[in-house]
Write a protein that holds these residues in place. Structure first.
Motif, PDB file in Angstrom:
ATOM      1  N   THR A 153      11.830 110.319 125.816  1.00  0.00           N
ATOM      2  CA  THR A 153      11.081 111.534 126.131  1.00  0.00           C
ATOM      3  C   THR A 153      10.045 111.797 125.060  1.00  0.00           C
ATOM      4  N   ASP A 154       9.121 112.679 125.349  1.00  0.00           N
ATOM      5  CA  ASP A 154       8.105 113.113 124.397  1.00  0.00           C
ATOM      6  C   ASP A 154       8.543 114.427 123.780  1.00  0.00           C
ATOM      7  N   PRO A 155       8.165 114.694 122.508  1.00  0.00           N
ATOM      8  CA  PRO A 155       8.538 115.977 121.909  1.00  0.00           C
ATOM      9  C   PRO A 155       8.043 117.180 122.702  1.00  0.00           C
ATOM     10  N   GLY A 156       7.009 117.005 123.515  1.00  0.00           N
ATOM     11  CA  GLY A 156       6.471 118.122 124.289  1.00  0.00           C
ATOM     12  C   GLY A 156       7.164 118.350 125.612  1.00  0.00           C
ATOM     13  N   ALA A 157       8.169 117.521 125.949  1.00  0.00           N
ATOM     14  CA  ALA A 157       8.844 117.663 127.231  1.00  0.00           C
ATOM     15  C   ALA A 157       9.715 118.912 127.263  1.00  0.00           C
ATOM     16  N   ALA A 158      10.028 119.351 128.481  1.00  0.00           N
ATOM     17  CA  ALA A 158      10.926 120.503 128.632  1.00  0.00           C
ATOM     18  C   ALA A 158      12.324 120.126 128.158  1.00  0.00           C
ATOM     19  N   TRP A 159      12.959 121.034 127.448  1.00  0.00           N
ATOM     20  CA  TRP A 159      14.295 120.781 126.909  1.00  0.00           C
ATOM     21  C   TRP A 159      15.305 121.680 127.602  1.00  0.00           C
ATOM     22  N   ASP A 160      16.583 121.273 127.566  1.00  0.00           N
ATOM     23  CA  ASP A 160      17.595 121.997 128.332  1.00  0.00           C
ATOM     24  C   ASP A 160      18.257 123.128 127.557  1.00  0.00           C
ATOM     25  N   GLY A 161      17.768 123.392 126.355  1.00  0.00           N
ATOM     26  CA  GLY A 161      18.330 124.481 125.562  1.00  0.00           C
ATOM     27  C   GLY A 161      19.407 124.038 124.591  1.00  0.00           C
ATOM     28  N   SER A 162      19.852 122.800 124.707  1.00  0.00           N
ATOM     29  CA  SER A 162      20.893 122.306 123.803  1.00  0.00           C
ATOM     30  C   SER A 162      20.435 121.073 123.041  1.00  0.00           C
ATOM     31  N   GLY A 163      19.110 120.917 122.913  1.00  0.00           N
ATOM     32  CA  GLY A 163      18.590 119.801 122.139  1.00  0.00           C
ATOM     33  C   GLY A 163      18.430 118.518 122.909  1.00  0.00           C
ATOM     34  N   VAL A 164      18.575 118.575 124.234  1.00  0.00           N
ATOM     35  CA  VAL A 164      18.438 117.386 125.067  1.00  0.00           C
ATOM     36  C   VAL A 164      17.284 117.596 126.036  1.00  0.00           C
ATOM     37  N   ALA A 165      16.415 116.577 126.131  1.00  0.00           N
ATOM     38  CA  ALA A 165      15.276 116.694 127.041  1.00  0.00           C
ATOM     39  C   ALA A 165      15.744 116.823 128.479  1.00  0.00           C
ATOM     40  N   GLY A 166      15.072 117.682 129.244  1.00  0.00           N
ATOM     41  CA  GLY A 166      15.410 117.831 130.653  1.00  0.00           C
ATOM     42  C   GLY A 166      15.332 116.503 131.375  1.00  0.00           C
ATOM     43  N   TRP A 167      16.313 116.246 132.239  1.00  0.00           N
ATOM     44  CA  TRP A 167      16.417 114.946 132.893  1.00  0.00           C
ATOM     45  C   TRP A 167      15.134 114.561 133.619  1.00  0.00           C
ATOM     46  N   GLY A 168      14.497 115.507 134.273  1.00  0.00           N
ATOM     47  CA  GLY A 168      13.310 115.188 135.054  1.00  0.00           C
ATOM     48  C   GLY A 168      12.119 114.759 134.228  1.00  0.00           C
ATOM     49  N   GLN A 234       1.937 113.386 115.126  1.00  0.00           N
ATOM     50  CA  GLN A 234       2.655 114.597 114.749  1.00  0.00           C
ATOM     51  C   GLN A 234       4.089 114.257 114.405  1.00  0.00           C
ATOM     52  N   GLY A 235       4.795 115.254 113.876  1.00  0.00           N
ATOM     53  CA  GLY A 235       6.211 115.078 113.623  1.00  0.00           C
ATOM     54  C   GLY A 235       6.954 114.900 114.929  1.00  0.00           C
ATOM     55  N   ASP A 236       7.924 113.999 114.958  1.00  0.00           N
ATOM     56  CA  ASP A 236       8.666 113.689 116.174  1.00  0.00           C
ATOM     57  C   ASP A 236       9.944 114.519 116.211  1.00  0.00           C
ATOM     58  N   TYR A 237       9.812 115.776 116.572  1.00  0.00           N
ATOM     59  CA  TYR A 237      10.966 116.655 116.615  1.00  0.00           C
ATOM     60  C   TYR A 237      11.116 117.216 118.021  1.00  0.00           C
ATOM     61  N   ASN A 238      10.710 118.447 118.270  1.00  0.00           N
ATOM     62  CA  ASN A 238      10.749 118.952 119.638  1.00  0.00           C
ATOM     63  C   ASN A 238       9.540 119.829 119.888  1.00  0.00           C
ATOM     64  N   TYR A 239       9.457 120.397 121.082  1.00  0.00           N
ATOM     65  CA  TYR A 239       8.244 121.107 121.483  1.00  0.00           C
ATOM     66  C   TYR A 239       7.873 122.239 120.541  1.00  0.00           C
ATOM     67  N   SER A 240       8.847 122.854 119.898  1.00  0.00           N
ATOM     68  CA  SER A 240       8.555 123.996 119.027  1.00  0.00           C
ATOM     69  C   SER A 240       7.899 123.575 117.717  1.00  0.00           C
TER      70      SER A 240
END
Length: 259
Positions: A153-168, A234-240
């Motif tokens: 996944t990309d850091p900009g992808a939607a996340w499920d709230g628990s640190g895991v990228a949304g499956w879609g 950019q840093g490879d973390y999450n969307y935030s």
């Protein structure tokens, strides 16, 4: 001409990223047997709008010959330079609200020696980086770890709230193979911080001068006549954490992004 070259580079980087075979490169819509560009590293950096100012800084630092050697350049980009200038200007304006704007011409020769941190010995790209990565010493003595890592996944992808990228939003839903991403890990203190948890445990986190910085690439695996070019993203973390683009020479802190 610059736009055409940029299009070629993006196509090359995209195809390499998505794991095609060497005989499958497409450049400018035509099949090609190689992904190597018929130009030097300096010429490439000079012609890309994202790095043309960086090429100027390499030249002012007296490193044009060095980057046209048998090396890998992990190039900062125009956003890295802009963030550096914004931070310097904001620091100056806090002291003197009427301070003259600081430009790239004000980067000192002493600071320019730090451009060596972006130059690595040897040619390191997807097909030469070992599976467990490689620790290298940059031209200025900075230790750097370069790796190729599969990512779903990309850091900009939607996340499920628990640190895991949304499956879609995962690459495996759209691609036959999960792609490799090139990462660059700069060691900035006495110790390596290998994980995000180790880095976040430091006081002031990213702003701590001991905190390592890890980046994914804007484009990667570009082969020139003499070497390899990767361009920092950019840093490879999450969307935030999309605010976390590299500041040239790691200059300043996040508080300097605003007056």
């Amino acid at each position: 001409m610059k736009k055409y070259i940029h299009l070629i580079i993006v196509l090359i980087a995209t195809i390499i990223l998505f794991g095609c075979n060497n005989e499958d490169y497409i450049i400018g819509g035509e099949a090609n047997e190689t992904n190597k560009l018929d130009m030097t590293t300096f010429d490439l950096l000079s012609r890309m709008k994202e790095t043309e100012v960086v090429a100027e800084l390499f030249e002012r630092a007296g490193l044009k010959e060095a980057i046209n050697g048998d090396i890998t350049v992990v190039a900062p980009n125009i956003w890295s330079v802009n963030r550096y200038l914004r931070r310097r200007n904001n620091q100056a304006l806090r002291t003197n609200p009427e301070a003259e704007p600081i430009t790239i011409d004000d980067i000192t020769s002493e600071e320019l020696t730090k451009m060596g941190m972006y130059i690595l010995p040897g040619k390191w790209w997807r097909e030469t980086i070992p599976e467990d990565g490689k620790i290298l010493t940059a031209l200025d003595g900075t230790e750097v770890y370069i790796s190729r890592d599969k990512t779903n996944t990309d850091p900009g992808a939607a996340w499920d709230g628990s640190g895991v990228a949304g499956w879609g939003y995962q690459y495996s839903n759209f691609m036959q193979e999960v792609p490799y991403i090139i990462h660059i890990h700069f060691k900035r203190g006495a110790n390596w911080e290998w994980t995000g948890i180790e880095r976040s445990s430091l006081s002031e986190y990213f702003d701590n001068p001991e905190c390592d910085h890890v980046y994914r690439m804007y484009v990667s695996d570009i082969l020139t006549l003499n070497g390899v070019v990767h361009v920092l993203y950019q840093g490879d973390y999450n969307y935030s954490d999309h605010y976390y683009y590299h500041s040239l020479f790691f200059f300043g802190t996040r508080s300097d992004d605003l007056l």
